[in-house]
Write a protein that holds these residues in place. Structure first.
Motif, mmCIF file in Angstrom:
data_model
loop_
_atom_site.group_PDB
_atom_site.id
_atom_site.type_symbol
_atom_site.label_atom_id
_atom_site.label_comp_id
_atom_site.label_asym_id
_atom_site.label_seq_id
_atom_site.Cartn_x
_atom_site.Cartn_y
_atom_site.Cartn_z
ATOM 1 N N ASP A 114 0.810 -1.217 0.000
ATOM 2 C CA ASP A 114 0.000 0.000 0.000
ATOM 3 C C ASP A 114 0.844 1.268 0.000
ATOM 4 O OD1 ASP A 114 -2.372 -1.441 -0.028
ATOM 5 O OD2 ASP A 114 -2.460 -1.570 2.146
ATOM 6 N N GLY A 115 1.951 1.250 -0.732
ATOM 7 C CA GLY A 115 2.782 2.436 -0.852
ATOM 8 C C GLY A 115 3.647 2.736 0.350
ATOM 9 N N THR A 116 3.750 1.790 1.285
ATOM 10 C CA THR A 116 4.499 2.016 2.522
ATOM 11 C C THR A 116 5.519 0.905 2.747
ATOM 12 O OG1 THR A 116 2.614 3.150 3.536
ATOM 13 C CG2 THR A 116 4.313 2.340 5.023
ATOM 14 N N LEU A 117 6.725 1.286 3.114
ATOM 15 C CA LEU A 117 7.757 0.328 3.525
ATOM 16 C C LEU A 117 7.809 0.317 5.051
ATOM 17 C CD1 LEU A 117 11.274 -0.254 2.141
ATOM 18 C CD2 LEU A 117 11.079 0.444 4.531
ATOM 19 N N ARG A 118 7.856 -0.886 5.620
ATOM 20 C CA ARG A 118 7.922 -1.029 7.072
ATOM 21 C C ARG A 118 9.117 -1.896 7.451
ATOM 22 N NH1 ARG A 118 2.461 -0.906 5.876
ATOM 23 N NH2 ARG A 118 1.161 0.380 7.247
ATOM 24 N N VAL A 119 9.747 -1.568 8.568
ATOM 25 C CA VAL A 119 10.859 -2.339 9.109
ATOM 26 C C VAL A 119 10.450 -2.834 10.486
ATOM 27 C CG1 VAL A 119 13.287 -2.334 9.758
ATOM 28 C CG2 VAL A 119 12.512 -0.916 7.839
ATOM 29 N N ILE A 120 10.573 -4.148 10.717
ATOM 30 C CA ILE A 120 10.209 -4.757 12.006
ATOM 31 C C ILE A 120 11.450 -5.403 12.596
ATOM 32 C CG2 ILE A 120 8.857 -6.585 13.119
ATOM 33 C CD1 ILE A 120 7.632 -5.034 9.891
ATOM 34 N N GLU B 36 7.621 -2.729 15.255
ATOM 35 C CA GLU B 36 7.935 -1.917 14.090
ATOM 36 C C GLU B 36 8.897 -0.817 14.504
ATOM 37 O OE1 GLU B 36 5.480 1.332 11.727
ATOM 38 O OE2 GLU B 36 4.810 -0.684 11.154
ATOM 39 N N THR B 37 10.024 -0.712 13.779
ATOM 40 C CA THR B 37 11.037 0.290 14.125
ATOM 41 C C THR B 37 11.187 1.367 13.060
ATOM 42 O OG1 THR B 37 12.768 -1.092 13.134
ATOM 43 C CG2 THR B 37 12.348 -1.348 15.503
ATOM 44 N N GLY B 38 10.555 1.190 11.932
ATOM 45 C CA GLY B 38 10.653 2.191 10.886
ATOM 46 C C GLY B 38 9.504 2.079 9.906
ATOM 47 N N ARG B 39 9.077 3.232 9.396
ATOM 48 C CA ARG B 39 8.005 3.265 8.411
ATOM 49 C C ARG B 39 8.292 4.386 7.433
ATOM 50 N NH1 ARG B 39 1.553 3.356 9.719
ATOM 51 N NH2 ARG B 39 2.252 1.582 10.979
ATOM 52 N N LEU B 40 8.070 4.129 6.140
ATOM 53 C CA LEU B 40 8.381 5.121 5.120
ATOM 54 C C LEU B 40 7.272 5.159 4.080
ATOM 55 C CD1 LEU B 40 10.339 7.082 3.654
ATOM 56 C CD2 LEU B 40 11.371 5.061 2.580
ATOM 57 N N ASP B 41 6.684 6.352 3.899
ATOM 58 C CA ASP B 41 5.764 6.563 2.786
ATOM 59 C C ASP B 41 6.602 6.711 1.528
ATOM 60 O OD1 ASP B 41 3.967 7.409 0.901
ATOM 61 O OD2 ASP B 41 3.102 9.023 2.100
ATOM 62 N N LEU B 42 6.455 5.796 0.587
ATOM 63 C CA LEU B 42 7.295 5.774 -0.607
ATOM 64 C C LEU B 42 6.862 6.786 -1.660
ATOM 65 C CD1 LEU B 42 7.597 1.901 -0.909
ATOM 66 C CD2 LEU B 42 9.376 3.475 -0.147
ATOM 67 N N GLU B 43 5.814 7.536 -1.369
ATOM 68 C CA GLU B 43 5.299 8.538 -2.309
ATOM 69 C C GLU B 43 5.050 7.916 -3.670
ATOM 70 O OE1 GLU B 43 7.746 12.004 -2.382
ATOM 71 O OE2 GLU B 43 7.327 12.528 -0.298
ATOM 72 N N GLY C 275 -1.727 -7.859 8.736
ATOM 73 C CA GLY C 275 -0.582 -7.709 9.620
ATOM 74 C C GLY C 275 0.402 -8.858 9.542
ATOM 75 N N LEU C 276 1.429 -8.750 10.393
ATOM 76 C CA LEU C 276 2.510 -9.731 10.467
ATOM 77 C C LEU C 276 2.429 -10.404 11.831
ATOM 78 C CD1 LEU C 276 5.021 -10.727 8.859
ATOM 79 C CD2 LEU C 276 6.317 -8.902 9.978
ATOM 80 N N ARG C 277 2.344 -11.717 11.821
ATOM 81 C CA ARG C 277 2.183 -12.477 13.065
ATOM 82 C C ARG C 277 3.435 -13.287 13.341
ATOM 83 N NH1 ARG C 277 -2.526 -16.950 14.634
ATOM 84 N NH2 ARG C 277 -1.102 -18.521 15.480
ATOM 85 N N ALA C 278 3.882 -13.279 14.584
ATOM 86 C CA ALA C 278 4.976 -14.130 15.039
ATOM 87 C C ALA C 278 4.376 -15.267 15.861
ATOM 88 C CB ALA C 278 5.959 -13.339 15.881
ATOM 89 N N SER C 279 4.778 -16.516 15.518
ATOM 90 C CA SER C 279 4.275 -17.686 16.229
ATOM 91 C C SER C 279 5.444 -18.569 16.631
ATOM 92 C CB SER C 279 3.331 -18.500 15.332
ATOM 93 O OG SER C 279 2.268 -17.721 14.839
ATOM 94 N N ASP C 280 5.239 -19.360 17.677
ATOM 95 C CA ASP C 280 6.211 -20.362 18.050
ATOM 96 C C ASP C 280 6.198 -21.458 16.995
ATOM 97 O OD1 ASP C 280 6.962 -23.045 19.368
ATOM 98 O OD2 ASP C 280 7.658 -21.586 20.846
ATOM 99 N N LEU C 281 7.341 -21.756 16.423
ATOM 100 C CA LEU C 281 7.404 -22.692 15.302
ATOM 101 C C LEU C 281 6.968 -24.092 15.709
ATOM 102 C CD1 LEU C 281 8.184 -23.184 12.337
ATOM 103 C CD2 LEU C 281 10.543 -23.557 13.101
ATOM 104 N N SER C 282 7.179 -24.472 16.934
ATOM 105 C CA SER C 282 6.839 -25.836 17.356
ATOM 106 C C SER C 282 5.379 -25.987 17.766
ATOM 107 C CB SER C 282 7.741 -26.272 18.516
ATOM 108 O OG SER C 282 7.577 -25.411 19.626
#
Length: 612
Positions: free
Chosen positions: A129-135, A142-149, A593-600
């Protein structure tokens, strides 16, 4: 001689543009070849010749709705959907060792492919959606977000190398800046973009390349990316809603082509960085042409080194061609042309039911170097129908007219890709649904009512042979290696009449080339998976023998692969389409969204929303 043999370098930004008057001589500047017996590349002699030749070719191929290959020309021939581009993780920044992490499912290791999400084991980078995110993977924040214009529209893709991300923006997006040459007159005239993003601290776009046409694909080796664009002439064909006579439409379109200047075919670009905005255009003498061509498109291969502070012009290599499929290894890049677009809406004789192939070598951060070209009868299903091994190219095609499929082995001979061997007659009356080449072996799936899985011995390039065949119901749309002598097939089950019955995951034992076996099957009635048409949606994690298969509207299946297929667990995340592993955690991406789960256990550990 093939109609797409000739590629050449276009001007870098630092070179002044030559005037494109009718008789301006074009300096001879053939693309450098590798020496030996490779054929020379010939550029147009002048802008007048370029204009005359391209007008003639375009007039011969134009239809009532425009030139072949465009979305307006023959809408009834549009594919069911684009196969999404893929990805492998970029290099991690120099620091303490990152935890074990998965790399995106790619065709050839060392030839990275762009995708929606990437990781270096410490951070996850996504674009949507036109946005870069850093997790941050450790804190799950989330530690960074950038509108890519870049506006909102189609699917963004990215490549990752160290602290740099290369974001590929398809032409469905709108760049908010007003350009000097105004709006593009073509339907859907938004332009493709390539953005260089610095991920150090707050993410920042440090360089923006804006080209023309369609974004075909990209590959990256190390920190060097090659991006392939295809542009169509800047010609606005007359639109007369009351005119239904196709002959009159074609006559009017030919008159419009006659009036088009030479530079209508010459790709333009615009580059914005910290120093300002610079524009450029391919020079007439830097465009090459084969013996025959449609005049409907120009393909450019751009080279970008992500260690540099700005993108620059990409040192394009350009040809009058209609390329649509890219395959690459760390050392070679192949461009394939499907001739059906050229003859859309007209009868195609047998001689033109073919695919044309062009081979380039890749060296460091230099533009690709042309090596050889050739043609094969029939058409590719996707890039997995191509494979380079031990100095030979293996190509799997189906001839739709004869309903016969074949695998050909080609070798480079004096600038040509010459056939050394062939296995013909695969799946008579059927077409290829999937292909996988693994070293000296090959596997081909054809389908109409049942699914023959053919096992091929390709050790002798002069005598490739079928060694075994397995017939089962349904088909595999993608074949995935999962350890030595094991293949996973992702596709659809079918009844005895060929009617599909829902998602099918098959485990094949291919240890005995003469006797491939299906060890296990997992069937989900009514189910479908993105991995059927987009291999990058599939995750194989060998450390725990886990296969993550996204299922539309149902999340994802976690299958344990041994000598059997067992459902270990399920990820309840609607519209899930990507997954990756970092350490002991499974990360899954959906639009929400982005989900983190226990792999086991698959228990949810964190949730990072993606919606703005």
């Amino acid at each position: 001689m093939s109609r797409r043999l000739l590629f050449c370098a276009v001007l870098a930004l630092t070179v002044p543009l030559a005037g494109c008057t009718a008789d301006t001589p074009a300096p001879p500047s053939p693309l450098p070849t590798s020496g030996g017996g490779a054929m020379r590349l010939v550029a147009f002699d002048s802008c007048r010749q370029l204009a005359d030749d391209l007008r003639k070719a375009a007039k011969a191929s134009v239809g009532p709705y425009g030139l072949p290959g465009s979305e307006m020309a023959y809408p009834e021939l549009l594919s069911d959907g684009a196969r999404a581009m893929a990805d492998a993780a970029g290099a991690a920044p120099a620091a303490a060792a990152a935890p074990d992490f998965s790399r995106t499912n790619v065709h050839e290791q060392g030839a990275d492919e762009p995708d929606l999400i990437k990781t270096d084991g410490r951070r996850i980078v996504t674009v949507a959606d036109g946005t870069l995110r850093v997790i941050d993977a450790a804190t799950r924040k989330e530690t960074g977000r950038l509108d890519l214009e870049a506006g909102r529209g189609g699917e963004l893709q990215l490549l990752l190398s160290g602290n740099s991300a290369l974001v590929l923006v398809p032409p469905g997006y709108h760049h908010r800046a007003i350009t000097a040459d105004g709006p593009d007159p073509r339907p859907g005239g938004q332009r493709p973009q390539v953005l260089l993003v610095d991920l150090t601290g707050t993410p920042t776009v440090v360089s923006r390349y804006r080209g023309e046409g369609a974004l075909i694909d990209a590959r990256m080796t190390g920190s060097v990316a090659r991006v392939v664009l295809r542009s169509t002439p800047r010609i606005t064909f007359p639109s007369e809603s009351g005119q239904f006579d196709n002959k009159k439409r074609i006559a009017a379109n030919r008159e419009t082509i006659d009036d088009a200047p030479a530079d209508a075919w010459l790709p333009r670009w615009e580059i914005t960085d910290r120093t300002g905005t610079t524009t450029g255009q391919t020079d007439c003498g830097r465009v090459s042409r084969p013996a025959g061509y449609s005049g409907a498109a120009v393909v450019s291969v751009l080279t970008f080194d992500l260690t540099r502070p700005t993108l620059g012009s990409g040192d394009p290599v350009a040809v009058v061609a209609d390329g649509d499929t890219v395959y690459a290894t760390p050392d070679s890049l192949y461009l394939a042309n499907d001739d059906r677009w050229r003859f859309a809406g007209r009868a195609v004789d047998r001689a033109h039911r073919q695919t044309e192939l062009f081979k380039f070598t890749l060296t460091g951060n230099q533009p690709p170097t042309y090596r050889a070209s050739g043609t094969v009868p029939g058409y590719l299903i996707n890039q997995y129908a191509l494979s380079e091994w031990a100095g030979h190219l293996r190509v799997a095609t189906t001839d739709g007219a004869t309903e016969r499929s074949a695998v050909r082995v080609l070798a480079e001979r004096d600038g040509k890709l010459a056939q050394t061997g062939i296995v013909d007659g695969l799946g008579k009356g059927e077409r290829i649904y999937s292909v996988r080449f693994l070293g000296a072996r090959g596997y081909v799936v054809t389908f109409k009512q049942t699914d023959p899985l053919y096992s091929l011995d390709l050790r002798d390039p002069a005598k490739p042979t079928v060694t075994g065949e397995l017939k089962i119901t349904g088909y595999s749309a993608h074949l995935q290696p999962v350890g030595e002598n094991r293949l996973i097939g992702i596709g659809q089950e079918a009844d005895g009449n060929g009617r599909i019955q829902g998602l099918q995951v098959s485990l094949f034992d291919v240890a005995d080339p003469a006797n491939p076996k299906r060890l296990a099957q997992y069937h989900l009635p009514g189910g479908h998976s993105h991995a059927e048409y987009d291999p990058h949606a599939l995750l194989w994690w060998p450390a725990t023998s886990t296969l993550i298969v996204p299922v539309e509207s149902r999340g994802a299946l976690a299958l344990r692969v041994t000598d059997d297929l067992t459902l270990a667990d399920q990820v309840d995340q609607p519209a899930l389409f990507r997954s990756l592993v970092i350490g002991s955690e499974l990360w899954t991406l959906s639009k929400a969204g982005l989900r983190a789960s226990d792999l086991s256990t698959m228990d949810q550990l964190a949730w990072v929303p993606m919606e703005s």
